[in-house]
Every structure is written in structure tokens, then in C-alpha cells.
Design a protein around this motif. Structure first.
Motif, mmCIF file in Angstrom:
data_model
loop_
_atom_site.group_PDB
_atom_site.id
_atom_site.type_symbol
_atom_site.label_atom_id
_atom_site.label_comp_id
_atom_site.label_asym_id
_atom_site.label_seq_id
_atom_site.Cartn_x
_atom_site.Cartn_y
_atom_site.Cartn_z
ATOM 1 N N LEU A 84 0.843 -1.229 -0.057
ATOM 2 C CA LEU A 84 -0.051 0.214 -0.187
ATOM 3 C C LEU A 84 0.838 1.220 0.061
ATOM 4 O O LEU A 84 1.824 1.522 1.037
ATOM 5 C CB LEU A 84 -0.893 0.073 1.267
ATOM 6 N N ALA A 85 0.600 2.218 -0.975
ATOM 7 C CA ALA A 85 1.255 3.493 -0.980
ATOM 8 C C ALA A 85 0.213 4.358 -0.432
ATOM 9 O O ALA A 85 -0.963 4.571 -0.923
ATOM 10 C CB ALA A 85 1.758 3.918 -2.418
ATOM 11 N N VAL A 86 0.575 5.159 0.538
ATOM 12 C CA VAL A 86 -0.215 6.323 1.172
ATOM 13 C C VAL A 86 0.433 7.401 0.541
ATOM 14 O O VAL A 86 1.552 8.110 0.924
ATOM 15 C CB VAL A 86 -0.574 6.322 2.766
ATOM 16 N N ILE A 87 -0.263 8.460 -0.399
ATOM 17 C CA ILE A 87 0.521 9.386 -1.034
ATOM 18 C C ILE A 87 -0.568 10.827 -0.870
ATOM 19 O O ILE A 87 -1.573 10.610 -1.128
ATOM 20 C CB ILE A 87 0.669 9.230 -2.414
ATOM 21 N N ALA A 118 -3.320 -4.272 9.836
ATOM 22 C CA ALA A 118 -4.122 -5.025 8.944
ATOM 23 C C ALA A 118 -3.082 -6.390 7.989
ATOM 24 O O ALA A 118 -3.706 -6.861 7.392
ATOM 25 C CB ALA A 118 -5.049 -4.483 8.097
ATOM 26 N N GLY A 119 -1.875 -6.019 8.205
ATOM 27 C CA GLY A 119 -0.968 -6.846 7.486
ATOM 28 C C GLY A 119 -0.370 -6.217 6.241
ATOM 29 O O GLY A 119 0.452 -7.081 5.527
ATOM 30 N N ALA A 120 -0.453 -5.115 5.756
ATOM 31 C CA ALA A 120 0.021 -4.650 4.485
ATOM 32 C C ALA A 120 1.397 -3.900 4.693
ATOM 33 O O ALA A 120 1.979 -3.745 5.912
ATOM 34 C CB ALA A 120 -0.954 -3.447 4.235
ATOM 35 N N GLU A 121 2.290 -4.045 3.808
ATOM 36 C CA GLU A 121 3.476 -3.264 3.590
ATOM 37 C C GLU A 121 3.014 -1.960 3.149
ATOM 38 O O GLU A 121 2.558 -1.808 2.100
ATOM 39 C CB GLU A 121 4.419 -4.077 2.821
ATOM 40 N N ASP A 164 -8.205 -0.275 6.578
ATOM 41 C CA ASP A 164 -8.796 -1.885 6.657
ATOM 42 C C ASP A 164 -9.569 -2.346 5.444
ATOM 43 O O ASP A 164 -9.270 -3.522 5.139
ATOM 44 C CB ASP A 164 -9.527 -2.177 8.184
ATOM 45 N N ARG A 165 -10.391 -1.458 5.008
ATOM 46 C CA ARG A 165 -11.324 -1.857 3.895
ATOM 47 C C ARG A 165 -10.376 -2.180 2.740
ATOM 48 O O ARG A 165 -10.486 -3.038 1.764
ATOM 49 C CB ARG A 165 -12.380 -1.168 3.785
ATOM 50 N N VAL A 166 -9.535 -1.402 2.382
ATOM 51 C CA VAL A 166 -8.637 -1.173 1.186
ATOM 52 C C VAL A 166 -7.861 -2.265 1.407
ATOM 53 O O VAL A 166 -7.659 -3.173 0.245
ATOM 54 C CB VAL A 166 -8.052 0.296 1.383
ATOM 55 N N VAL A 167 -7.215 -2.642 2.515
ATOM 56 C CA VAL A 167 -6.032 -3.743 2.459
ATOM 57 C C VAL A 167 -6.997 -4.963 2.307
ATOM 58 O O VAL A 167 -6.516 -5.890 1.462
ATOM 59 C CB VAL A 167 -5.343 -3.799 3.922
ATOM 60 N N LYS A 168 -8.060 -5.136 2.880
ATOM 61 C CA LYS A 168 -9.192 -6.565 2.824
ATOM 62 C C LYS A 168 -9.526 -6.779 1.151
ATOM 63 O O LYS A 168 -9.226 -7.959 0.635
ATOM 64 C CB LYS A 168 -10.338 -6.560 3.601
ATOM 65 N N ILE A 169 -9.929 -5.625 0.720
ATOM 66 C CA ILE A 169 -10.368 -5.843 -0.827
ATOM 67 C C ILE A 169 -9.112 -6.137 -1.813
ATOM 68 O O ILE A 169 -9.105 -6.499 -2.659
ATOM 69 C CB ILE A 169 -11.079 -4.682 -1.194
ATOM 70 N N ALA A 170 -7.857 -5.282 -1.502
ATOM 71 C CA ALA A 170 -6.838 -5.367 -2.327
ATOM 72 C C ALA A 170 -6.106 -6.918 -1.993
ATOM 73 O O ALA A 170 -5.744 -7.230 -3.207
ATOM 74 C CB ALA A 170 -5.634 -4.661 -2.012
#
Length: 203
Positions: free
Chosen positions: A6-9, A31-34, A189-195
Motif C-alpha cells: 500500500l502506498a499512502v500518497i 491489517a498486514g500490509a506493507e 482496513d477495507r482497502v487492505v482487505k479488498i486489495a
């Protein structure tokens, strides 16, 4: 499966968008993302920044945050963009960065990624929804998949914005509080789960 990347820009002048971006980073990591936390380049002249105490202080405090590059977007499975509103639209600093992605777009490398957004305004309403909708116009051109928070959690009935996390800074007088933080955590959390589901499905 490898973790979601995940990039938060974001662009932030006085720090409110930066605060939300950090909240999203922490929630996404849980949520487990890098996660890569990245700011866009500043376009305003030094004189303008120096004339505003809060702007100058935030510029100094955020000096260590790396600037986003197209390579960061290519790396990511999901991207969450953040911006203050500018006349109901995204900031020129974020728009300028998005405009550098033409090469990746031409190669089809922006498609099939998850995208979402958050916004800050000085006043109630103040262009919050129109800014996020304007941001999402670009995502349609990318062939990206917009994952808005919708009303998928009770926290969204509190902040009331289904398009993304939003915060009213009250011309600098209203700090980021629990309402915004809860919305930002849910969005992350939603973005990570759907991704993650998309990544697994495409694999």
C-alpha cells in the motif's frame, strides 16, 4: 501470498492531511500490509510557505517524509491518495503528481489496482465530496478499482461521508479527533482487505 503493498500518497500544507495519512498507515500495517508513507512535492514558493507559521512548521516537521514517485505507484497493489480541497478540487500538488503517471498509464500499469482517497477542508462541507469525486475521475481513466468506505461500518454513520475519510480543520483550530481517526482506520482496513482478495484472485 505476499502482503498487500500500500502506498499512502498525500499533500498537506499545515499538517491535517499528514495526520490522517499516518493514521491510515498504522491501521494498514496492523491489517498486514506493507506500507509506504509518501508526500507529494511542494509547488508553492518559499515566501508563501514562510508567510504562514503553521505551513512553515509543517514543512519543517515533514522534511524526512520521502516524496512519492511513479515507481511507488507501480510497486503498490493499492494506493490511498490524500489532499486538502482547493475550490472543491484536489490540490495542485497532488494533481501534478498524478499528471506524472502518464507513462505508467500508457503501459497499462495503473489498471487493476485498488484506489481510495481522503480529504480535509477548512469549513463544514467545503468541497469534501466534490474533491473526492474529482480525484476518482482520474482513477476511472487508470482502469483502477475504487474502494470507497461507503456505509460499511457504524463509524461511517458518524462521519457521514461514504466517499472517503474527511476532516474539517476549522482554519487550523480543529485537531484530528476520534471521528476522523476511526473513519481512517476503517478505510485503511477495507482497502487492505479488498486489495488482498483481488491480489489472491488475480494470482
Amino acid at each position: 501470498m505476499t502482503p498487500v503493498k500500500l502506498a499512502v500518497i498525500y499533500y498537506s500544507s499545515t499538517g491535517f492531511s499528514a495526520e490522517i495519512a499516518k493514521e491510515i498507515r498504522e491501521a494498514a500495517q496492523k491489517a498486514g500490509a506493507e506500507v509506504r508513507l509518501l508526500k507529494t512535492a511542494e509547488l508553492a514558493p518559499e515566501a508563501a510557505i514562510a508567510s504562514n507559521e503553521a505551513w512553515a512548521a509543517h514543512a519543517a516537521a515533514g522534511a524526512g517524509i520521502p516524496e512519492a514517485t511513479p515507481a511507488d505507484v507501480e510497486w503498490a497493489d493499492a494506493i490511498i491518495f490524500g489532499t486538502p480541497t482547493r475550490f472543491g478540487n484536489i490540490s495542485s500538488q497532488l494533481k501534478q503528481f498524478i499528471d506524472t503517471l502518464g507513462g505508467l498509464w500508457f503501459q497499462g500499469k495503473l489498471a487493476n489496482k485498488v484506489y481510495s482517497g481522503f480529504v480535509t477542508t477548512a469549513t463544514a462541507h467545503g468541497g469534501q465530496e466534490s474533491t473526492l469525486l474529482a480525484l476518482y475521475n482520474s482513477i476511472h481513466h487508470f482502469g483502477g478499482l475504487i474502494v470507497s468506505p461507503g456505509y460499511t461500518d457504524p463509524v461511517k454513520f458518524v462521519d457521514g461521508n461514504p466517499y472517503g475519510t474527511s476532516h474539517i480543520d476549522g482554519q487550523g483550530s480543529n485537531p484530528v479527533g476520534d471521528q476522523t481517526r476511526n473513519a481512517a482506520r476503517h478505510q485503511a482496513d477495507r482497502v487492505v482487505k479488498i486489495a488482498a482478495a483481488l491480489k489472491a484472485g488475480l494470482a
